[in-house]
Design an enzyme around this catalytic site. Sequence first.
Site, short mmCIF file in Angstrom:
data_model
loop_
_atom_site.label_atom_id
_atom_site.label_comp_id
_atom_site.label_asym_id
_atom_site.label_seq_id
_atom_site.Cartn_x
_atom_site.Cartn_y
_atom_site.Cartn_z
N LYS A 59 0.56 -1.36 -0.25
CA LYS A 59 -0.09 -0.35 0.05
C LYS A 59 0.89 1.04 0.36
CE LYS A 59 -3.85 -2.65 2.10
NZ LYS A 59 -3.96 -2.96 3.59
N GLN A 103 -4.62 -1.82 9.56
CA GLN A 103 -4.68 -2.76 8.98
C GLN A 103 -5.64 -4.37 9.48
OE1 GLN A 103 -3.21 -3.45 5.19
NE2 GLN A 103 -3.64 -5.48 6.08
N ASP A 126 -11.26 1.73 4.38
CA ASP A 126 -12.02 0.82 3.89
C ASP A 126 -13.62 0.36 3.67
OD1 ASP A 126 -10.07 -1.76 3.34
OD2 ASP A 126 -9.65 -1.69 5.70
#
Length: 291
Positions: A59, A103, A126
């Site tokens: 990322k 994450q 997200d």
Amino acid sequence: MTKVNSTPLILNGRHLADEVLNNISNEINLLKSKNKRIPGLAVVLVGDNPASLTYVNNKEKTSKKIGIYSEVHKLAVNVSETELIKQVKLLNNNKNIDGILVQLPLPAHIKSDKVIEQLDPNKDVDGLHPYNLGKLFSGQDCLVPCTPLGIMEILKHYSINLSGIHTVVIGRSTLVGKPLAALLLGKNATVTIAHSKTENIESVSRTADILISAVGKAKLIKSSWVKNDAIVIDVGINKVYENGISKSVGDVDFENVKSVCKAITPVPGGVGPMTIAMLMANTLKAYKKND
Ligand code: NAD
């Protein structure tokens, strides 16, 4: 879409992702040329899970490549939930950050739901905050989870009709299966969600015109699970060892299924690259909304 000589069309997520990233990079170059602030993405990583580390590195690499400002906050595996939430709140208030990603998975002593609820929903790239998921399920514009969004982009790119089409999604996670079902319904598909408790899953799967597997079991899907000329989307990423070499394979037994299906996403090179591209797209979307 026509199938030639029993060879399915390969739905190339990598090429499409490159195209998406190139467009985003052009937009960012334009912002730079106007001396405007550039979009910023912060990733919070707790602990040193090797798979998570790889994802976070990818990322960060992609952000830098296309000109997105990127920060990675690495916290110790034993960080408290309170400390983690404090970090999230700092990022919520940071004007240079448009997107925040925590994450997953988090260590067992931390409740993921509690942390995600603390994210500013406008920075939730997200798409996992209940505010965004609620909007998604009520058909409103919002930040959508990256993997389902990437799958929808692949289907759109290859002009795959969804209206009235029977789609079977195997897997019901909040990250993939459930939001994907909402997106497919939004395009008028008929959606069945199958999962670990579904009876006769093989025959359910065989009714799909479009079969999407998001399970996490290598080579689960054999040709007997796939209707002739179905379109197969393989979301799974599974590490296997073949001849002493570690490699990633999907949920679909590609060699077994390729003579049956009309089109298929490969692993690697299918849904995976699109997930990262959609994270960048969501960061730009959040920037445009927040700026
Ligand atoms: P998860 O573990 O949260 O969910 C798995 C789902 O599969 C569950 O809903 C469960 O009911 C179902 N399931 C388990 N065993 C089953 C079986 N034998 N038959 C039918 N259903 C079964 O996982 P997730 O986060 O949704 O991820 C699923 C897979 O997709 C994993 O391999 C993950 O690595 C991969 N993934 C890939 C990307 C990508 O970018 N390509 C992104 C996210 C997840």
